[in-house]
Design an enzyme around this catalytic site. Structure first.
Site, PDB file in Angstrom:
ATOM      1  N   GLN A 101       0.826  -1.201   0.000  1.00 15.79           N
ATOM      2  CA  GLN A 101       0.000   0.000   0.000  1.00 15.79           C
ATOM      3  C   GLN A 101       0.864   1.255   0.000  1.00 15.79           C
ATOM      4  OE1 GLN A 101      -2.047  -1.573   3.661  1.00 15.79           O
ATOM      5  NE2 GLN A 101      -3.859  -0.707   2.678  1.00 15.79           N
ATOM      6  N   HIS A 121      -1.171   1.519  -4.578  1.00 11.95           N
ATOM      7  CA  HIS A 121      -1.494   2.945  -4.508  1.00 11.95           C
ATOM      8  C   HIS A 121      -0.505   3.807  -5.274  1.00 11.95           C
ATOM      9  CE1 HIS A 121      -3.745   1.936  -0.519  1.00 11.95           C
ATOM     10  NE2 HIS A 121      -4.453   1.634  -1.591  1.00 11.95           N
ATOM     11  N   ASN A 219       1.910  -6.092  13.332  1.00 10.16           N
ATOM     12  CA  ASN A 219       1.474  -4.698  13.418  1.00 10.16           C
ATOM     13  C   ASN A 219       1.380  -4.290  14.881  1.00 10.16           C
ATOM     14  OD1 ASN A 219       0.570  -2.393  11.763  1.00 10.16           O
ATOM     15  ND2 ASN A 219      -1.318  -2.568  12.930  1.00 10.16           N
TER      16      ASN A 219
END
Length: 248
Positions: A101, A121, A219
């Protein structure tokens, strides 16, 4: 290594085809600001919609002003331990591709070939004409913009825009197709540094899990897929992946 890291190492060793999926969290460790998190760029300024960019000279000028204001940060950023670990998985043939991304080009800077990086993106390290596709380098555009404040445009008459996907702009068809293909072929899908809230990109980890792939999430913050993941590591990416892959 502790138990979680040994479990990740075991999943990597057992996998036949690994696909890596990266979000902003891997690049914040290189000093690149996040966009969506509290205190991120979009909490301080509203994103500019693609329709506004196309329809307003003021919006185009503001878009470029923001991009050039970030140039020093982007130019100084270098791949960190997490990027190097991802690159090592690709280089060693253990991972087939990186779906990202991110728009910073740090995966390529870490040594991963362009054809192994699927940019959902786009990429902010260069620009292109929206009509003819001619590529433009950011530094050259910056010199002209700062000297005369004229919005970059192409010799063909088209508008020049960063090679990124803006709000309201169509997702890149070929990148989406490749990402879906790689996801469906994976038996281990590792989502790294992504909040997994930005769709359609965040749909790929879901697709992998539905297709019986093992799903690992690395994460610091919770994600919407933590409950269905096979392994969740809430720790710094560089430390976790670096230890497992064996890179400094």
């Amino acid at each position: 290594m502790d138990q979680e890291l040994r479990q990740l190492a075991g999943l990597i060793d057992a996998a036949e085809r690994i696909v890596l999926f990266t979000g902003a969290g891997i690049s914040t460790e290189s000093g690149i600001p996040d966009f969506r998190s509290p205190g991120g760029i979009w909490t301080k300024q509203t994103p500019i919609d693609f329709a506004d960019f196309m329809g307003s000279d003021e919006a185009r000028r503001e878009t470029w002003r923001r991009r050039f204001a970030m140039q020093t940060v982007l130019r100084q950023a270098a791949p960190n331990r997490g990027h190097r670990a991802v690159a090592e998985l690709i280089r060693g043939g253990r991972a087939a591709a990186v779906i990202t991304q991110n728009i910073d080009g740090l995966h390529q800077d870490s040594g991963i070939p362009d054809d192994k990086v699927i940019e959902l993106h786009g990429n902010t390290t260069y620009a292109h004409c929206l009509d003819c596709g001619t590529r433009y380098e950011i530094e050259a555009l910056r010199v002209d913009f700062e000297s005369d404040r004229i919005v970059p445009h192409c010799a063909c008459g088209g508008w020049v825009k960063m090679a990124t996907i803006s709000f309201g702009q169509s997702m890149p068809i070929e990148a989406m197709r490749r990402a879906e293909d790689e996801t469906l072929r994976a038996d281990l899908f590792i989502a790294i540094g992504s909040s997994l809230v930005v769709y359609p990109a965040a749909g790929f980890p879901e697709l992998a899990k539905r297709n019986r792939s093992a799903l690992v999430i690395v994460n610091l913050q919770p994600t919407g897929l933590d409950d269905v993941a096979d392994l969740v590591l809430k720790r710094p990416i560089g430390d976790a992946l670096g230890a497992v892959v064996g890179v400094d």
